[in-house]
Design a protein around this motif. Structure first.
Motif, short mmCIF file in Angstrom:
data_model
loop_
_atom_site.label_atom_id
_atom_site.label_comp_id
_atom_site.label_asym_id
_atom_site.label_seq_id
_atom_site.Cartn_x
_atom_site.Cartn_y
_atom_site.Cartn_z
N HIS A 1 37.34 -0.45 -12.20
CA HIS A 1 36.51 0.73 -12.47
C HIS A 1 36.19 0.82 -13.96
O HIS A 1 35.03 1.01 -14.34
N VAL A 2 37.20 0.67 -14.80
CA VAL A 2 36.99 0.75 -16.25
C VAL A 2 36.09 -0.39 -16.71
O VAL A 2 35.20 -0.19 -17.55
N ALA A 3 36.27 -1.58 -16.17
CA ALA A 3 35.43 -2.72 -16.56
C ALA A 3 33.97 -2.48 -16.19
O ALA A 3 33.07 -2.75 -16.99
N ILE A 4 33.73 -1.97 -14.99
CA ILE A 4 32.35 -1.68 -14.56
C ILE A 4 31.78 -0.55 -15.39
O ILE A 4 30.61 -0.58 -15.79
N LEU A 5 32.59 0.45 -15.68
CA LEU A 5 32.16 1.56 -16.52
C LEU A 5 31.75 1.05 -17.90
O LEU A 5 30.75 1.49 -18.47
N ALA A 6 32.50 0.11 -18.44
CA ALA A 6 32.17 -0.46 -19.74
C ALA A 6 30.85 -1.23 -19.69
O ALA A 6 30.08 -1.22 -20.65
N ALA A 7 30.58 -1.86 -18.57
CA ALA A 7 29.35 -2.64 -18.43
C ALA A 7 28.13 -1.77 -18.17
O ALA A 7 27.03 -2.06 -18.66
N THR A 8 28.33 -0.68 -17.41
CA THR A 8 27.18 0.13 -16.99
C THR A 8 27.08 1.47 -17.69
O THR A 8 25.99 2.03 -17.80
N GLY A 9 28.22 2.03 -18.09
CA GLY A 9 28.22 3.37 -18.67
C GLY A 9 27.97 4.46 -17.65
O GLY A 9 27.77 5.61 -17.99
#
Length: 100
Positions: A39-47
């Motif tokens: 979740h954090v990794a995707i959040l970092a990629a997409t915001g």
């Protein structure tokens, strides 16, 4: 049988924001430590919190509940840093696009 998740595990390279996953009662369909890291990794990629939650098979509302937990400070901070990093990249991309 109830299993507990290991709250000592740290980021495993999936994200640039290592954190201690929130310790929850184990559920295959719940916020496992791996799901929290992804979740954090995707959040970092997409915001985008909704995209990040959907990307790990969860809802944006359940992610928000997880971040609000008193014992989720490390997860909450990783999410904040991930979003801030995505916003910085967007701002830099806009500046680069507007430069002659």
């Amino acid at each position: 049988m109830e299993r507990k998740q290991n709250s000592e595990s740290r980021g495993n390279g999936d994200t640039a924001f290592p954190f201690t996953p929130v310790r929850l009662r184990y559920r295959d369909d719940g916020w496992t430590p791996d799901r929290q890291r992804r979740h954090v990794a995707i959040l970092a990629a997409t915001g985008h919190a909704g995209k990040a939650a959907r990307g790990v098979g969860m809802t944006e509302q359940s992610a928000a509940r997880l971040r609000r937990r008193p014992d989720a400070a490390s997860f909450r901070r990783a999410c904040e840093l991930a979003v801030a990093g995505a916003r910085r990249r967007w701002a830099m991309a806009r500046l680069a696009a507007s430069s002659p």
